[in-house]
Scaffold this motif. Structure first.
Motif, PDB file in Angstrom:
ATOM      1  N   LEU A  50      19.902  33.377  38.234  1.00  0.00           N
ATOM      2  CA  LEU A  50      20.183  33.144  36.818  1.00  0.00           C
ATOM      3  C   LEU A  50      21.274  32.113  36.589  1.00  0.00           C
ATOM      4  O   LEU A  50      21.547  31.733  35.447  1.00  0.00           O
ATOM      5  CB  LEU A  50      20.568  34.470  36.133  1.00  0.00           C
ATOM      6  N   GLY A  51      21.923  31.652  37.649  1.00  0.00           N
ATOM      7  CA  GLY A  51      22.899  30.577  37.540  1.00  0.00           C
ATOM      8  C   GLY A  51      24.212  30.941  36.881  1.00  0.00           C
ATOM      9  O   GLY A  51      24.859  30.084  36.264  1.00  0.00           O
ATOM     10  N   LEU A  52      24.665  32.192  37.011  1.00  0.00           N
ATOM     11  CA  LEU A  52      25.941  32.584  36.424  1.00  0.00           C
ATOM     12  C   LEU A  52      27.102  31.988  37.216  1.00  0.00           C
ATOM     13  O   LEU A  52      27.032  31.823  38.432  1.00  0.00           O
ATOM     14  CB  LEU A  52      26.077  34.107  36.399  1.00  0.00           C
ATOM     15  N   SER A  53      28.196  31.685  36.526  1.00  0.00           N
ATOM     16  CA  SER A  53      29.410  31.213  37.193  1.00  0.00           C
ATOM     17  C   SER A  53      30.123  32.393  37.837  1.00  0.00           C
ATOM     18  O   SER A  53      29.823  33.558  37.521  1.00  0.00           O
ATOM     19  CB  SER A  53      30.343  30.566  36.166  1.00  0.00           C
ATOM     20  N   PHE A 390      37.800  47.564  37.700  1.00  0.00           N
ATOM     21  CA  PHE A 390      37.212  46.734  36.651  1.00  0.00           C
ATOM     22  C   PHE A 390      38.120  45.543  36.354  1.00  0.00           C
ATOM     23  O   PHE A 390      37.679  44.393  36.287  1.00  0.00           O
ATOM     24  CB  PHE A 390      37.015  47.581  35.390  1.00  0.00           C
ATOM     25  N   VAL A 391      39.415  45.809  36.198  1.00  0.00           N
ATOM     26  CA  VAL A 391      40.384  44.734  35.942  1.00  0.00           C
ATOM     27  C   VAL A 391      40.422  43.765  37.119  1.00  0.00           C
ATOM     28  O   VAL A 391      40.481  42.537  36.932  1.00  0.00           O
ATOM     29  CB  VAL A 391      41.779  45.331  35.689  1.00  0.00           C
ATOM     30  N   CYS A 392      40.354  44.288  38.346  1.00  0.00           N
ATOM     31  CA  CYS A 392      40.398  43.431  39.531  1.00  0.00           C
ATOM     32  C   CYS A 392      39.189  42.497  39.583  1.00  0.00           C
ATOM     33  O   CYS A 392      39.321  41.325  39.932  1.00  0.00           O
ATOM     34  CB  CYS A 392      40.461  44.290  40.791  1.00  0.00           C
ATOM     35  N   SER A 393      38.007  43.001  39.228  1.00  0.00           N
ATOM     36  CA  SER A 393      36.808  42.159  39.252  1.00  0.00           C
ATOM     37  C   SER A 393      36.933  41.011  38.255  1.00  0.00           C
ATOM     38  O   SER A 393      36.592  39.865  38.559  1.00  0.00           O
ATOM     39  CB  SER A 393      35.564  42.996  38.927  1.00  0.00           C
ATOM     40  N   LEU A 394      37.428  41.320  37.053  1.00  0.00           N
ATOM     41  CA  LEU A 394      37.611  40.262  36.062  1.00  0.00           C
ATOM     42  C   LEU A 394      38.638  39.237  36.530  1.00  0.00           C
ATOM     43  O   LEU A 394      38.420  38.021  36.429  1.00  0.00           O
ATOM     44  CB  LEU A 394      38.066  40.877  34.737  1.00  0.00           C
ATOM     45  N   ALA A 395      39.761  39.716  37.052  1.00  0.00           N
ATOM     46  CA  ALA A 395      40.825  38.811  37.483  1.00  0.00           C
ATOM     47  C   ALA A 395      40.378  37.967  38.671  1.00  0.00           C
ATOM     48  O   ALA A 395      40.661  36.760  38.739  1.00  0.00           O
ATOM     49  CB  ALA A 395      42.079  39.614  37.845  1.00  0.00           C
ATOM     50  N   PHE A 396      39.660  38.580  39.621  1.00  0.00           N
ATOM     51  CA  PHE A 396      39.225  37.838  40.796  1.00  0.00           C
ATOM     52  C   PHE A 396      38.199  36.773  40.417  1.00  0.00           C
ATOM     53  O   PHE A 396      38.240  35.644  40.916  1.00  0.00           O
ATOM     54  CB  PHE A 396      38.643  38.784  41.845  1.00  0.00           C
ATOM     55  N   GLY A 397      37.261  37.143  39.531  1.00  0.00           N
ATOM     56  CA  GLY A 397      36.272  36.162  39.083  1.00  0.00           C
ATOM     57  C   GLY A 397      36.915  34.987  38.368  1.00  0.00           C
ATOM     58  O   GLY A 397      36.545  33.826  38.586  1.00  0.00           O
ATOM     59  N   ALA A 398      37.910  35.268  37.520  1.00  0.00           N
ATOM     60  CA  ALA A 398      38.615  34.195  36.822  1.00  0.00           C
ATOM     61  C   ALA A 398      39.402  33.329  37.794  1.00  0.00           C
ATOM     62  O   ALA A 398      39.398  32.089  37.693  1.00  0.00           O
ATOM     63  CB  ALA A 398      39.547  34.797  35.771  1.00  0.00           C
ATOM     64  N   ALA A 399      40.090  33.963  38.761  1.00  0.00           N
ATOM     65  CA  ALA A 399      40.872  33.206  39.746  1.00  0.00           C
ATOM     66  C   ALA A 399      39.971  32.336  40.608  1.00  0.00           C
ATOM     67  O   ALA A 399      40.311  31.190  40.941  1.00  0.00           O
ATOM     68  CB  ALA A 399      41.683  34.171  40.615  1.00  0.00           C
ATOM     69  N   TRP A 400      38.813  32.842  40.978  1.00  0.00           N
ATOM     70  CA  TRP A 400      37.862  32.066  41.784  1.00  0.00           C
ATOM     71  C   TRP A 400      37.411  30.832  40.993  1.00  0.00           C
ATOM     72  O   TRP A 400      37.332  29.719  41.531  1.00  0.00           O
ATOM     73  CB  TRP A 400      36.679  32.956  42.151  1.00  0.00           C
ATOM     74  N   LEU A 402      38.971  29.288  38.527  1.00  0.00           N
ATOM     75  CA  LEU A 402      40.061  28.351  38.259  1.00  0.00           C
ATOM     76  C   LEU A 402      40.624  27.701  39.510  1.00  0.00           C
ATOM     77  O   LEU A 402      40.924  26.503  39.524  1.00  0.00           O
ATOM     78  CB  LEU A 402      41.183  29.073  37.505  1.00  0.00           C
ATOM     79  N   TRP A 403      40.797  28.484  40.583  1.00  0.00           N
ATOM     80  CA  TRP A 403      41.534  27.999  41.754  1.00  0.00           C
ATOM     81  C   TRP A 403      40.732  27.994  43.052  1.00  0.00           C
ATOM     82  O   TRP A 403      41.206  27.504  44.075  1.00  0.00           O
ATOM     83  CB  TRP A 403      42.791  28.846  41.961  1.00  0.00           C
ATOM     84  N   GLY A 404      39.542  28.573  43.050  1.00  0.00           N
ATOM     85  CA  GLY A 404      38.750  28.623  44.271  1.00  0.00           C
ATOM     86  C   GLY A 404      38.812  29.989  44.934  1.00  0.00           C
ATOM     87  O   GLY A 404      39.726  30.784  44.678  1.00  0.00           O
ATOM     88  N   ASP A 405      37.828  30.249  45.795  1.00  0.00           N
ATOM     89  CA  ASP A 405      37.709  31.574  46.388  1.00  0.00           C
ATOM     90  C   ASP A 405      38.865  31.912  47.336  1.00  0.00           C
ATOM     91  O   ASP A 405      39.343  33.041  47.384  1.00  0.00           O
ATOM     92  CB  ASP A 405      36.366  31.717  47.107  1.00  0.00           C
ATOM     93  N   ARG A 406      39.344  30.939  48.099  1.00  0.00           N
ATOM     94  CA  ARG A 406      40.404  31.216  49.072  1.00  0.00           C
ATOM     95  C   ARG A 406      41.711  31.620  48.384  1.00  0.00           C
ATOM     96  O   ARG A 406      42.360  32.593  48.789  1.00  0.00           O
ATOM     97  CB  ARG A 406      40.621  29.986  49.960  1.00  0.00           C
ATOM     98  N   THR A 407      42.091  30.881  47.342  1.00  0.00           N
ATOM     99  CA  THR A 407      43.315  31.209  46.615  1.00  0.00           C
ATOM    100  C   THR A 407      43.202  32.568  45.938  1.00  0.00           C
ATOM    101  O   THR A 407      44.156  33.358  45.918  1.00  0.00           O
ATOM    102  CB  THR A 407      43.623  30.129  45.571  1.00  0.00           C
ATOM    103  N   ALA A 408      42.026  32.869  45.377  1.00  0.00           N
ATOM    104  CA  ALA A 408      41.814  34.162  44.723  1.00  0.00           C
ATOM    105  C   ALA A 408      41.965  35.304  45.725  1.00  0.00           C
ATOM    106  O   ALA A 408      42.602  36.330  45.430  1.00  0.00           O
ATOM    107  CB  ALA A 408      40.431  34.201  44.080  1.00  0.00           C
TER     108      ALA A 408
END
Length: 434
Positions: A50-53, A390-400, A402-408
């Motif tokens: 589905l092409g989600l970010s 739930f909060v961690c999933s939202l924060a991790f997805g946003a960090a990924w 904005l900054w990439g998977d490694r930084t997240a």
């Protein structure tokens, strides 16, 4: 319980696993085959199909793993309030989740998929606390860790078979995702039927507390729970909403809940772990559904041994050691190592984390909750943990995003280390038990 001699026959009886636990384990095994079929393909379906970010996926993953937090307290309260209708509240939750599986066939955008996943997790939220209360009430305090370990092992056997079934269906059919969702629904219905036919009812006085020789009950009926707060959960307390909230006045339960919440804030969801592994190793899409098998295999092998170890060595120690294993898994993902052993090591540590924490946390919490409010008390702990994840999933997805998977992941690992260090200071008043 302290200082009283027990017949040898009673001791032998308490080493067995109650039939209620085995029946619930069978239900969970079948249900997990259904749910893990969907979970195994969902990340790839949403991101690739589905092409989600990553942020959009983080939102849906947070809904999938954390939405049940808002209804766990409801499920726990309904089970206690109804005079112990644990089986029927759990059955309603299993049925609701089953009905959501075919709806994934017609949901193709973010909003309807989110609503379907929210309804599915509502079902999970309704059933989890009553089910765990049944396990706790069917077991003695001395063997709760093992009882939860046996249940989680059976549950994880389903988690092992689910991704394998999804993998085979994807390879054998043209419309692979639709076929996975359809088969998942059929399997979920079978789990509901087994619950209705073979799991005893949850009223106090029936088989939810398995009788020991001499007419005694095996769980929760052996006197008041130590460490209780005034006015919350004493023997004979009516299972009201205020009585359930008042359980947080108990020092041990409050500290257990805070510990679960803090550590949940730094626990990256399974789906993100598998996506990180896929990107690190370049795993082809058709093999992605097999990644959860590694976690499930380690969980299955270690759930019972670590449950028994928790009964003997201390449940709190095993719980924190499980988070140390998760931190090590994050560290491996952050290294530059690309060896063939990397996925096996990460998934083994991931499964060890679940084996040392999932059932053990419920065994710890059960020690601080009276029988009358067992389901509500366990729901309090589960709600804190689920909400934090739930909060961690939202924060991790946003960090990924904005900054990439490694930084997240680096930020999550640092947060986990800090939270675990603080959790070490939250020592319970009965270290010998928990």
């Amino acid at each position: 319980m302290e200082g009283t001699a027990r017949p040898v026959t009673a001791g032998r009886y308490r080493t067995t696993i109650a039939p209620t636990v085995l029946a619930l384990g069978t239900v969970s095994l079948i249900t997990d085959v259904s749910s893990e079929m969907v979970t195994a393909v969902l990340p790839l379906y949403l991101v690739t199909g589905l092409g989600l970010s990553p942020l959009g996926f983080g939102l849906l993953d947070g809904v999938y793993n954390g939405f049940s937090a808002v209804v766990r307290l409801v499920g726990g309260h309904l089970a206690d309030r109804g005079g112990g209708r644990h089986k029927w509240v759990a059955g309603a939750g299993y049925a609701l989740s089953a009905l959501c599986k075919p709806l994934l066939l017609v949901a193709h955008t973010l909003t309807p998929i989110g609503l379907v996943l929210a309804a599915d997790r509502t079902g999970k939220g309704l059933r989890t606390a009553p089910r765990d209360a049944l396990i706790s009430l069917s077991s003695t305090p001395e063997t709760r860790g093992r009882a939860f370990g046996v249940h989680r092992a059976m549950d994880t056997a389903g988690a092992l078979l689910g991704p394998l079934a999804a993998f085979l269906i994807l390879r054998a059919t043209v419309d692979g995702y639709d076929a996975v969702f359809t088969v998942s629904f059929c399997v979920a219905v079978l789990g509901v039927l087994i619950l209705l036919l073979f799991v005893p009812g949850g009223g106090r006085g029936d088989s939810t507390t398995e009788p020991l020789p001499g007419g005694r009950r095996g769980a929760g009926a052996a006197g008041p729970v130590p460490g209780g707060g005034r006015g919350a959960g004493a023997a004979g307390t009516r299972p009201t909403v205020w009585a359930a909230v008042g359980l947080l006045g108990r020092r041990d339960l409050r500290r257990i809940t805070v510990c679960a919440l803090l550590l949940g804030l730094a626990t990256v969801s399974d789906s993100f772990v598998y996506l990180l592994l896929q990107r690190r190793l370049g795993v082809p899409d058709r093999w992605f559904a097999l990644l959860p098998l590694g976690t499930a295999a380690a969980f299955l092998l270690l759930a019972v041994p670590l449950g028994r170890l928790a009964d003997r060595w201390g449940r709190r120690r095993v719980f924190l050691a499980g988070h140390a294993a998760l931190l090590l898994a994050y560290a491996l993902l952050l290294t530059s190592w690309h060896g063939t052993a990397l996925p096996y090591a990460v998934l083994a540590l991931h499964g060890t984390f679940y084996a040392a924490t999932d059932g053990v946390l419920m065994a710890v919490a059960s020690d601080s909750v009276p029988e009358e409010l067992r389901s509500s008390g366990l729901a309090l702990v589960q709600t804190g943990q689920a909400g934090a994840r739930f909060v961690c999933s939202l924060a991790f997805g946003a960090a990924w995003t904005l900054w990439g998977d490694r930084t997240a992941l680096l930020a999550s690992a640092g947060a986990l280390a800090v939270c675990a260090a603080y959790a070490l200071t939250l020592r319970p008043s009965r270290e010998a038990v928990v």
